[in-house]
Design a protein around this motif. Structure first.
Motif, PDB file in Angstrom:
ATOM      1  N   TYR A  84       2.546   3.837  -8.275  1.00  0.00           N
ATOM      2  CA  TYR A  84       2.048   3.154  -7.083  1.00  0.00           C
ATOM      3  C   TYR A  84       1.502   4.150  -6.068  1.00  0.00           C
ATOM      4  O   TYR A  84       2.061   5.234  -5.880  1.00  0.00           O
ATOM      5  CB  TYR A  84       3.175   2.331  -6.447  1.00  0.00           C
ATOM      6  N   ILE A  85       0.417   3.759  -5.419  1.00  0.00           N
ATOM      7  CA  ILE A  85      -0.215   4.591  -4.394  1.00  0.00           C
ATOM      8  C   ILE A  85      -0.331   3.767  -3.117  1.00  0.00           C
ATOM      9  O   ILE A  85      -0.948   2.694  -3.124  1.00  0.00           O
ATOM     10  CB  ILE A  85      -1.623   5.054  -4.840  1.00  0.00           C
ATOM     11  N   LEU A  98      -5.330  -3.794  -4.281  1.00  0.00           N
ATOM     12  CA  LEU A  98      -4.993  -5.119  -3.762  1.00  0.00           C
ATOM     13  C   LEU A  98      -5.402  -5.235  -2.299  1.00  0.00           C
ATOM     14  O   LEU A  98      -5.595  -4.216  -1.611  1.00  0.00           O
ATOM     15  CB  LEU A  98      -3.494  -5.402  -3.895  1.00  0.00           C
ATOM     16  N   TYR A  99      -5.498  -6.460  -1.839  1.00  0.00           N
ATOM     17  CA  TYR A  99      -5.695  -6.725  -0.414  1.00  0.00           C
ATOM     18  C   TYR A  99      -4.306  -6.834   0.215  1.00  0.00           C
ATOM     19  O   TYR A  99      -3.414  -7.463  -0.354  1.00  0.00           O
ATOM     20  CB  TYR A  99      -6.475  -8.018  -0.217  1.00  0.00           C
ATOM     21  N   PRO A 100      -4.077  -6.209   1.371  1.00  0.00           N
ATOM     22  CA  PRO A 100      -2.717  -6.204   1.927  1.00  0.00           C
ATOM     23  C   PRO A 100      -2.238  -7.590   2.333  1.00  0.00           C
ATOM     24  O   PRO A 100      -3.012  -8.425   2.803  1.00  0.00           O
ATOM     25  CB  PRO A 100      -2.836  -5.267   3.138  1.00  0.00           C
ATOM     26  N   SER A 101      -0.935  -7.820   2.141  1.00  0.00           N
ATOM     27  CA  SER A 101      -0.313  -9.048   2.633  1.00  0.00           C
ATOM     28  C   SER A 101      -0.286  -9.031   4.151  1.00  0.00           C
ATOM     29  O   SER A 101      -0.452  -7.973   4.781  1.00  0.00           O
ATOM     30  CB  SER A 101       1.114  -9.162   2.101  1.00  0.00           C
ATOM     31  N   LYS A 145       7.197  -3.071  -4.661  1.00  0.00           N
ATOM     32  CA  LYS A 145       6.022  -2.318  -4.210  1.00  0.00           C
ATOM     33  C   LYS A 145       4.852  -3.245  -3.861  1.00  0.00           C
ATOM     34  O   LYS A 145       3.717  -3.043  -4.288  1.00  0.00           O
ATOM     35  CB  LYS A 145       5.589  -1.303  -5.277  1.00  0.00           C
ATOM     36  N   SER A 146       5.161  -4.285  -3.086  1.00  0.00           N
ATOM     37  CA  SER A 146       4.092  -5.170  -2.621  1.00  0.00           C
ATOM     38  C   SER A 146       3.516  -4.709  -1.294  1.00  0.00           C
ATOM     39  O   SER A 146       2.355  -4.968  -0.997  1.00  0.00           O
ATOM     40  CB  SER A 146       4.620  -6.606  -2.472  1.00  0.00           C
ATOM     41  N   THR A 147       4.335  -4.058  -0.482  1.00  0.00           N
ATOM     42  CA  THR A 147       3.887  -3.663   0.854  1.00  0.00           C
ATOM     43  C   THR A 147       4.325  -2.248   1.186  1.00  0.00           C
ATOM     44  O   THR A 147       5.416  -1.800   0.799  1.00  0.00           O
ATOM     45  CB  THR A 147       4.463  -4.612   1.927  1.00  0.00           C
ATOM     46  N   ILE A 149       0.686  -3.410   7.955  1.00  0.00           N
ATOM     47  CA  ILE A 149       1.043  -3.643   6.562  1.00  0.00           C
ATOM     48  C   ILE A 149      -0.093  -3.167   5.659  1.00  0.00           C
ATOM     49  O   ILE A 149      -1.236  -3.615   5.785  1.00  0.00           O
ATOM     50  CB  ILE A 149       1.322  -5.136   6.302  1.00  0.00           C
ATOM     51  N   TYR A 150       0.239  -2.237   4.777  1.00  0.00           N
ATOM     52  CA  TYR A 150      -0.701  -1.778   3.761  1.00  0.00           C
ATOM     53  C   TYR A 150      -0.264  -2.325   2.407  1.00  0.00           C
ATOM     54  O   TYR A 150       0.888  -2.700   2.203  1.00  0.00           O
ATOM     55  CB  TYR A 150      -0.725  -0.247   3.681  1.00  0.00           C
ATOM     56  N   GLU A 151      -1.184  -2.333   1.466  1.00  0.00           N
ATOM     57  CA  GLU A 151      -0.862  -2.674   0.096  1.00  0.00           C
ATOM     58  C   GLU A 151      -0.333  -1.455  -0.643  1.00  0.00           C
ATOM     59  O   GLU A 151      -0.462  -0.324  -0.165  1.00  0.00           O
ATOM     60  CB  GLU A 151      -2.102  -3.213  -0.622  1.00  0.00           C
ATOM     61  N   PHE A 152       0.247  -1.661  -1.788  1.00  0.00           N
ATOM     62  CA  PHE A 152       0.488  -0.606  -2.769  1.00  0.00           C
ATOM     63  C   PHE A 152      -0.476  -0.852  -3.924  1.00  0.00           C
ATOM     64  O   PHE A 152      -0.467  -1.920  -4.546  1.00  0.00           O
ATOM     65  CB  PHE A 152       1.929  -0.656  -3.299  1.00  0.00           C
ATOM     66  N   ASN A 153      -1.323   0.116  -4.216  1.00  0.00           N
ATOM     67  CA  ASN A 153      -2.206   0.012  -5.363  1.00  0.00           C
ATOM     68  C   ASN A 153      -1.495   0.489  -6.623  1.00  0.00           C
ATOM     69  O   ASN A 153      -0.541   1.260  -6.555  1.00  0.00           O
ATOM     70  CB  ASN A 153      -3.494   0.802  -5.119  1.00  0.00           C
TER      71      ASN A 153
END
Length: 405
Positions: free
Chosen positions: A342-343, A367-370, A388-390, A245-249
């Motif tokens: 979003y990136i 952000l820090y990933p969930s 775009k949270s994850t 799981i990555y974040e979306f910046n």
């Protein structure tokens, strides 16, 4: 109890699989699309994006019919073959940094309706209906829903033993990934897998909420007891600890009228701010945020204001929206506001810095990933993550396995 079924998959011949399969076509730039379509006649991009040059000049109905016709051409040309009987698959993806292995199968729409298969993202109705029409008119799907199951030692050991057997595919792609596919066709293995998943009370969608919702809508309109494939949708089942799981910046085009110092002063109400200057700083834990503004990186440490926050209020993406994006920057609609983009977090933060330095954007947030526990907690409580949270891996290759309806 989770129900899974084998299915009579259609897939490329072994000698052409590396040429046929592709990333989702949205991942390609216009130049990449043109190159692949010009120089690789076997690419599945020819199927999912027919009449590329004129794609903006034809109706969706004609485009979907074009997809169906081109897919049939690939079958007629023996680029694709069909399994003789319903089967499962074990599929491994090795990237430069991670390895993912899971089971490809059909999952039950009734389970989806009854919340045995749980979701954590909202869907846009127009996208659900659009993909439902695509499924109806083309008669196939080649992008499974990514679903997680709790780590299970029996399944893990079974998969490890299966991977010792000869595979039907083992190939590399131009983005330096390795892909391996094993067929599961023995009746005892099929029954054993079904029994294992019957013991699992709940599954969780990681990626593919629109695809599952579209399958449900098609089921509601076209339910047919003689066509079992309509009662299920293709899924890629993977142990929850194996999902990445990555974040979306976020990058925003302006400060909504604020001067830099005034904006920093407003942020100070909710965050402890440390100027990292030119240090490429990223959040190291939950409740930390990175910011790039006016040529400097900042570390933002959230001042916990509520001793008993809800699960959603505790989510970093929601905190950023509630404390910064909506009240300060005036961004109400995270999906449709043209001032925000979003990136994916797997990209270097230098990408974010460069876009802001070029002048089109003014501020960026990292952000820090969930983690999977947050996703499951939200799903268990019927709560929805902000858009775009994850950004979740693995990503399945289009054209590798086709699920016909």
């Amino acid at each position: 109890m989770s129900r899974i079924i084998p299915f009579k998959a259609v897939r490329p011949t072994a000698d052409k699989v590396a040429l046929v399969t592709c990333r989702n076509y949205d991942d390609y730039s216009s130049a990449e699309l043109a190159a692949w379509l010009s120089f690789n006649p076997y690419s599945f991009l020819h199927v999912i994006h027919p009449a590329y040059v004129h794609s903006q000049k034809i109706t969706l109905d004609k485009r979907f019919k074009g997809v169906a016709h081109k897919y049939q051409d690939f079958k007629d040309d023996k680029i694709f073959v069909e399994e003789e009987k319903p089967v499962f698959f074990v599929y491994e993806i090795q990237t430069k940094t991670n390895s993912f292995t899971g089971i490809v199968c059909g999952t039950s729409i009734e389970d989806y309706k009854n919340n045995v298969i749980k979701k954590h993202e909202d869907t846009l109705q127009y996208r659900v209906e659009l993909f439902k029409d695509y499924l109806h008119q083309t008669g196939f799907n080649t992008e499974p829903v990514l679903i997680t199951y709790p780590d299970n030692e029996s399944l893990t050991n079974w998969i490890l033993n299966k991977k010792k057997e000869p595979s039907i595919y083992h190939f590399s792609t131009t983005n330096k990934e390795k892909h391996t596919l094993w067929r599961v066709d023995l009746d005892n293995d099929i029954l054993w897998l079904q029994q294992q998943f019957e013991k699992i009370p709940e599954l969780y969608i990681a990626d593919g909420h629109h695809r599952s919702a579209s399958a449900e809508l098609l089921f509601d309109e076209k339910s047919n007891p003689n066509n079992e494939n309509l009662n299920y949708f293709m899924s890629f089942l993977i142990a929850e600890s194996d999902v990445k799981i990555y974040e979306f910046n976020r990058i925003i085009r302006d400060l909504n009228g604020y001067k830099v110092n005034d904006f920093l002063a407003r942020l100070d109400e909710h965050f402890i701010i440390k100027n990292k200057e030119l240090e490429l700083w990223k959040p190291q834990s939950k409740f930390e945020f990175g910011m790039y503004l006016d040529g400097n990186f900042y570390a933002l440490f959230y001042k916990l204001e509520n001793s008993n926050p809800t699960i959603l209020e505790n989510l970093d993406a929601q905190i950023l929206y509630d404390k910064v994006l909506q009240p300060l920057l005036g961004i109400e609609d995270l999906r449709n506001d043209e001032r925000i983009e979003y990136i994916p977090g797997k990209q270097s933060i230098l990408t974010l810095k460069e876009l802001i330095d070029e002048g089109e954007f003014e501020v960026g947030f990292m952000l820090y990933p969930s983690d999977i526990s947050e996703i499951k907690a939200l799903a268990d409580n019927n709560l929805i993550m902000p858009p775009k949270s994850t950004y979740i891996e693995p990503k399945f290759r289009s054209g590798l396995i086709v699920y016909e309806l």
